[in-house]
Each structure stands twice: as C-alpha cells, then as structure tokens.
Design a protein around this motif. Structure first.
Motif, PDB file in Angstrom:
ATOM      1  N   GLY A 187       0.981  -1.170  -0.073  1.00 52.97           N
ATOM      2  CA  GLY A 187       0.138   0.299   0.032  1.00 52.97           C
ATOM      3  C   GLY A 187       0.844   1.256  -0.109  1.00 52.97           C
ATOM      4  O   GLY A 187       2.165   1.052  -0.019  1.00 52.97           O
ATOM      5  N   PRO A 188       0.210   2.468  -0.179  1.00 50.10           N
ATOM      6  CA  PRO A 188       0.929   3.586  -0.159  1.00 50.10           C
ATOM      7  C   PRO A 188       1.504   3.781   1.039  1.00 50.10           C
ATOM      8  O   PRO A 188       1.401   3.485   2.218  1.00 50.10           O
ATOM      9  CB  PRO A 188       0.000   4.647  -0.467  1.00 50.10           C
ATOM     10  N   ALA A 248      -8.082  -1.963 -12.783  1.00 52.33           N
ATOM     11  CA  ALA A 248      -8.958  -3.035 -12.840  1.00 52.33           C
ATOM     12  C   ALA A 248      -8.794  -4.215 -12.129  1.00 52.33           C
ATOM     13  O   ALA A 248      -9.827  -5.019 -11.780  1.00 52.33           O
ATOM     14  CB  ALA A 248      -9.061  -3.191 -14.631  1.00 52.33           C
ATOM     15  N   GLU A 249      -7.487  -4.728 -11.912  1.00 56.15           N
ATOM     16  CA  GLU A 249      -7.202  -5.858 -11.177  1.00 56.15           C
ATOM     17  C   GLU A 249      -7.711  -5.714  -9.766  1.00 56.15           C
ATOM     18  O   GLU A 249      -8.201  -6.519  -9.167  1.00 56.15           O
ATOM     19  CB  GLU A 249      -5.584  -6.238 -11.146  1.00 56.15           C
ATOM     20  N   ALA A 250      -7.436  -4.574  -9.142  1.00 53.66           N
ATOM     21  CA  ALA A 250      -7.820  -4.230  -7.838  1.00 53.66           C
ATOM     22  C   ALA A 250      -9.190  -4.229  -7.734  1.00 53.66           C
ATOM     23  O   ALA A 250     -10.109  -4.766  -6.548  1.00 53.66           O
ATOM     24  CB  ALA A 250      -7.371  -2.955  -7.074  1.00 53.66           C
ATOM     25  N   VAL A 251      -9.968  -3.685  -8.595  1.00 48.48           N
ATOM     26  CA  VAL A 251     -11.517  -3.527  -8.595  1.00 48.48           C
ATOM     27  C   VAL A 251     -12.215  -4.963  -8.757  1.00 48.48           C
ATOM     28  O   VAL A 251     -13.194  -5.266  -8.135  1.00 48.48           O
ATOM     29  CB  VAL A 251     -11.816  -2.459  -9.409  1.00 48.48           C
ATOM     30  N   ALA A 252     -11.378  -5.711  -9.761  1.00 44.63           N
ATOM     31  CA  ALA A 252     -11.960  -6.836 -10.215  1.00 44.63           C
ATOM     32  C   ALA A 252     -12.443  -7.840  -8.810  1.00 44.63           C
ATOM     33  O   ALA A 252     -13.415  -8.506  -8.948  1.00 44.63           O
ATOM     34  CB  ALA A 252     -11.113  -7.488 -11.000  1.00 44.63           C
ATOM     35  N   VAL A 253     -11.631  -7.820  -7.859  1.00 40.57           N
ATOM     36  CA  VAL A 253     -11.722  -8.790  -6.782  1.00 40.57           C
ATOM     37  C   VAL A 253     -13.530  -8.315  -6.079  1.00 40.57           C
ATOM     38  O   VAL A 253     -13.608  -9.289  -5.443  1.00 40.57           O
ATOM     39  CB  VAL A 253     -10.785  -8.310  -5.627  1.00 40.57           C
ATOM     40  N   LEU A 254     -13.748  -7.320  -6.355  1.00 43.99           N
ATOM     41  CA  LEU A 254     -15.194  -6.892  -5.658  1.00 43.99           C
ATOM     42  C   LEU A 254     -16.187  -7.058  -6.775  1.00 43.99           C
ATOM     43  O   LEU A 254     -17.421  -6.818  -6.396  1.00 43.99           O
ATOM     44  CB  LEU A 254     -15.043  -5.450  -5.413  1.00 43.99           C
ATOM     45  N   VAL A 255     -16.074  -7.707  -7.702  1.00 47.40           N
ATOM     46  CA  VAL A 255     -16.786  -7.918  -8.862  1.00 47.40           C
ATOM     47  C   VAL A 255     -17.252  -9.413  -8.943  1.00 47.40           C
ATOM     48  O   VAL A 255     -16.658 -10.140  -9.262  1.00 47.40           O
ATOM     49  CB  VAL A 255     -16.463  -7.457 -10.188  1.00 47.40           C
ATOM     50  N   PRO A 256     -18.638  -9.662  -8.714  1.00 46.70           N
ATOM     51  CA  PRO A 256     -18.900 -11.240  -8.628  1.00 46.70           C
ATOM     52  C   PRO A 256     -18.858 -11.647 -10.158  1.00 46.70           C
ATOM     53  O   PRO A 256     -18.835 -10.927 -11.096  1.00 46.70           O
ATOM     54  CB  PRO A 256     -20.686 -11.039  -8.416  1.00 46.70           C
ATOM     55  N   ALA A 257     -18.714 -13.066 -10.177  1.00 38.72           N
ATOM     56  CA  ALA A 257     -18.375 -13.406 -11.380  1.00 38.72           C
ATOM     57  C   ALA A 257     -19.216 -13.603 -12.781  1.00 38.72           C
ATOM     58  O   ALA A 257     -18.910 -13.730 -13.815  1.00 38.72           O
ATOM     59  CB  ALA A 257     -18.031 -15.119 -11.180  1.00 38.72           C
ATOM     60  N   ASN A 258     -20.508 -13.107 -12.346  1.00 33.67           N
ATOM     61  CA  ASN A 258     -21.530 -13.063 -13.203  1.00 33.67           C
ATOM     62  C   ASN A 258     -21.500 -11.613 -14.040  1.00 33.67           C
ATOM     63  O   ASN A 258     -22.415 -11.240 -14.721  1.00 33.67           O
ATOM     64  CB  ASN A 258     -22.707 -13.400 -12.929  1.00 33.67           C
ATOM     65  N   VAL A 297     -18.197   3.845  -6.678  1.00 36.43           N
ATOM     66  CA  VAL A 297     -18.400   3.005  -5.752  1.00 36.43           C
ATOM     67  C   VAL A 297     -19.977   2.996  -5.271  1.00 36.43           C
ATOM     68  O   VAL A 297     -20.712   2.003  -5.549  1.00 36.43           O
ATOM     69  CB  VAL A 297     -17.546   2.958  -4.482  1.00 36.43           C
ATOM     70  N   ALA A 298     -20.490   4.072  -4.857  1.00 37.46           N
ATOM     71  CA  ALA A 298     -21.822   4.192  -4.351  1.00 37.46           C
ATOM     72  C   ALA A 298     -22.901   4.775  -5.372  1.00 37.46           C
ATOM     73  O   ALA A 298     -24.083   4.357  -5.419  1.00 37.46           O
ATOM     74  CB  ALA A 298     -21.897   5.090  -3.220  1.00 37.46           C
ATOM     75  N   VAL A 299     -22.384   5.754  -6.048  1.00 35.69           N
ATOM     76  CA  VAL A 299     -23.304   6.502  -6.833  1.00 35.69           C
ATOM     77  C   VAL A 299     -22.702   6.574  -8.471  1.00 35.69           C
ATOM     78  O   VAL A 299     -21.497   6.539  -8.436  1.00 35.69           O
ATOM     79  CB  VAL A 299     -23.338   7.914  -6.542  1.00 35.69           C
ATOM     80  N   ALA A 300     -23.560   6.351  -9.377  1.00 27.99           N
ATOM     81  CA  ALA A 300     -23.054   6.688 -10.847  1.00 27.99           C
ATOM     82  C   ALA A 300     -23.746   8.085 -11.402  1.00 27.99           C
ATOM     83  O   ALA A 300     -24.538   8.107 -12.010  1.00 27.99           O
ATOM     84  CB  ALA A 300     -23.811   5.546 -11.438  1.00 27.99           C
ATOM     85  N   PRO A 301     -22.958   8.963 -11.282  1.00 27.89           N
ATOM     86  CA  PRO A 301     -23.312  10.305 -11.936  1.00 27.89           C
ATOM     87  C   PRO A 301     -23.555  10.050 -13.424  1.00 27.89           C
ATOM     88  O   PRO A 301     -22.442   9.249 -14.021  1.00 27.89           O
ATOM     89  CB  PRO A 301     -22.379  11.242 -11.465  1.00 27.89           C
ATOM     90  N   GLN A 302     -24.677  10.458 -14.172  1.00 26.21           N
ATOM     91  CA  GLN A 302     -24.949  10.161 -15.563  1.00 26.21           C
ATOM     92  C   GLN A 302     -24.279  11.431 -16.038  1.00 26.21           C
ATOM     93  O   GLN A 302     -24.332  12.481 -15.966  1.00 26.21           O
ATOM     94  CB  GLN A 302     -26.303  10.199 -15.799  1.00 26.21           C
ATOM     95  N   VAL A 303     -23.571  11.106 -17.011  1.00 30.29           N
ATOM     96  CA  VAL A 303     -22.743  11.990 -17.898  1.00 30.29           C
ATOM     97  C   VAL A 303     -23.047  11.692 -19.532  1.00 30.29           C
ATOM     98  O   VAL A 303     -23.624  10.544 -19.874  1.00 30.29           O
ATOM     99  CB  VAL A 303     -21.240  11.901 -18.117  1.00 30.29           C
ATOM    100  N   LEU A 339     -13.600   2.960   1.658  1.00 34.76           N
ATOM    101  CA  LEU A 339     -12.969   3.559   0.485  1.00 34.76           C
ATOM    102  C   LEU A 339     -11.251   3.739   0.875  1.00 34.76           C
ATOM    103  O   LEU A 339     -10.480   3.629  -0.386  1.00 34.76           O
ATOM    104  CB  LEU A 339     -13.676   4.727   0.391  1.00 34.76           C
ATOM    105  N   ASP A 340     -10.924   3.502   1.931  1.00 39.76           N
ATOM    106  CA  ASP A 340      -9.358   3.734   2.185  1.00 39.76           C
ATOM    107  C   ASP A 340      -8.825   2.238   1.980  1.00 39.76           C
ATOM    108  O   ASP A 340      -7.691   2.238   1.392  1.00 39.76           O
ATOM    109  CB  ASP A 340      -9.225   3.882   3.793  1.00 39.76           C
ATOM    110  N   ASP A 341      -9.599   1.237   2.142  1.00 39.85           N
ATOM    111  CA  ASP A 341      -9.386  -0.322   2.008  1.00 39.85           C
ATOM    112  C   ASP A 341      -8.929  -0.121   0.304  1.00 39.85           C
ATOM    113  O   ASP A 341      -7.936  -0.847  -0.156  1.00 39.85           O
ATOM    114  CB  ASP A 341     -10.175  -1.163   2.529  1.00 39.85           C
ATOM    115  N   LEU A 342     -10.145   0.204  -0.204  1.00 39.53           N
ATOM    116  CA  LEU A 342      -9.955   0.285  -1.890  1.00 39.53           C
ATOM    117  C   LEU A 342      -8.763   0.973  -2.416  1.00 39.53           C
ATOM    118  O   LEU A 342      -7.912   0.336  -3.381  1.00 39.53           O
ATOM    119  CB  LEU A 342     -11.367   0.552  -2.419  1.00 39.53           C
TER     120      LEU A 342
END
Ligand code: BTN
Length: 240
Positions: free
Chosen positions: A4-5, A83-93, A131-137, A155-158
């Motif tokens: 980590g940092p 992407a690798e760090a976030v992928a751990v949080l994404v279910p396989a489907n 993470v929580a919200v998807a601002p629409q652009v 969020l600190d963990d992520l």
C-alpha cells in the motif's frame, strides 16, 4: 509500497486530488504519496471534462516518479492495475473490462476513469471509481459497484488495494518494459475483435478493434481492410 502507499492522506473535501498532490509535490512529497478525498469540488476528467465527485465514490491520486519510458504507457499500467484491484469486488457473473486507454467498464457501462498529469519528474495518477453512485454524463452510460451488490468495501481499503496494484505493475513496467503490461491489458480489453468507433479531432473512424500495437496505439481495421493506428481519441465500444 507493495503493501500500500507509504503515505495515504484522506481528506473530507478538496478541489481535485490531482491538484492536492501537485501542491504537496511543491512542498517536497514524491513517489508513494496517495491522496483520497471524500468529495471533490472541482474534479476533472480527461479532455477538460468535469468529473462529478459525490461522497461515497473513490477519488484517489497517486504520485509516481516517471521512469525512463514513454509516459503514455503509464495510462495502461494505471488502468490495468486499477481493474485488477477492483475486479476482486466484482461477482463472476459481471464483466469488468478496460476501454482504451484506461476507462473501467462494468457490464459495458462506465465504472471509473483515470486522468494522468505530469508535474516535473513525477506523474500524478488520478483515479475515480463509482462505488456508491453513478453520476450520469452525456458521453457514456455509467454504473456503480453498489448497483451489482458486490462485497462491501471501505474506500481507504480500496485506495490501498489500488495503490498496491499500481506499485506492482509500475515496477514491472519500469523493469521489464511495456510488453507484459500490453499483454495483460489486452486480456482485460473491452470489445477486442468487435466494431468500435473512434472520435478523432476532425473525423470518426469505425472499424474492428484488432489489437494494441507495441506503443499502446489502438489498431482499428476499417471496412476496406486498412489498418489505422489511433493515438488520441474518444472511443465508443461497441460502435453505436
Ligand atoms: C475520465 O474518465 O475522464 C478520468 C476521470 C478521473 C477522475 C479522477 S477522481 C480523482 C482525480 N482527481 C480529479 O480531479 N480527477 C481524477
């Protein structure tokens, strides 16, 4: 920084974590600094766009020393590691993919983006993840991790997971060159072999996304079979 940092600063609010890093570099900070803010009042995206930065999303900037390599390659290092760090949080489907050069797409919708800026001998890697919200652009439909019900994450963990992944890939890139980054990036690429549309400064190019070349340029094959190298564009994948 493999765990980590060395220095994760967490702020309630700032203008932009990239600007905050720039100010800290001026005061002597360097490689290993990471700044996360709950909210940004002037978050920036690529091409001068505004980046909506509500509480609950990740707004993180990391400082790295620019090694003796083309700095454009760092876009792929940062995208791949995030992407690798976030992928751990994404279910396989669900599918987490990278859209050239380094947008994170979740099931084809924008989950996050990366803005890299130079400051002297350093690069500031700014990472935004919904993470929580998807601002629409207007440019692209967006989504958030909360929408798919993955495991809860602080969020600190992520931030620490992303920083550690970036350090790992940064060292590999610095020591072994772009080839391993390119290969891993292609393994997570969105729309490989499919039609895509690249919006260039004066024209639009539609064709099949064939590969990344050895320099990180996008290689698109048009309807006549001609290959085009694209080094700067907004990309829609798949083509609308
Ligand atoms: C994009 O997709 O256009 C890039 C978005 C980058 C947003 C992040 S949030 C943390 C850092 N601070 C900023 O002002 N921008 C980046």
């Amino acid at each position: 920084m493999a765990d980590g940092p060395r220095d994760l600063v967490t702020l309630v609010e700032t203008d932009s974590t990239n600007d905050d890093c720039r100010r800290r570099i001026a005061r002597g900070a360097g490689h290993g600094l990471a700044v996360r803010a709950e909210r940004q009042t002037a978050g920036r995206g690529r091409r001068g766009r505004r980046w909506e930065s509500p509480a609950g999303n990740l707004h993180l900037s990391l400082v790295v020393t620019i090694p003796d390599r083309p700095v454009a390659e760092l876009a792929f290092v940062a995208g791949l590691a995030t992407a690798e760090a976030v992928a751990v949080l994404v279910p396989a489907n669900h599918a987490l993919r990278l859209k050239w050069p380094n947008d994170l797409l979740l099931d084809g919708r924008k989950l996050g983006g990366i803005l890299i800026e130079r400051e002297g001998a350093f690069a500031i890697i700014g990472i935004g993840v919904n993470v929580a919200v998807a601002p629409q652009v207007a440019a692209y439909p967006a989504t958030a991790l909360a929408a798919i019900g993955g495991p809860p994450v602080g969020l600190d963990d992520l931030a620490r997971r992303i920083a550690a992944a970036i350090e790992t890939w940064y060292l590999r890139w610095r020591d072994d060159g772009f080839a391993p980054v390119r290969a891993a990036w292609l393994g997570r690429a969105a729309g490989l072999g499919e039609t895509m549309e690249a919006h260039l400064p004066t024209t639009r190019l539609c064709g099949i996304f064939r590969t990344l070349d050895a320099d990180g340029a996008l290689v698109i094959e048009d309807a006549t079979g001609t290959m085009h190298r694209v080094t700067a564009a907004d990309v829609l994948s798949p083509a609308p």
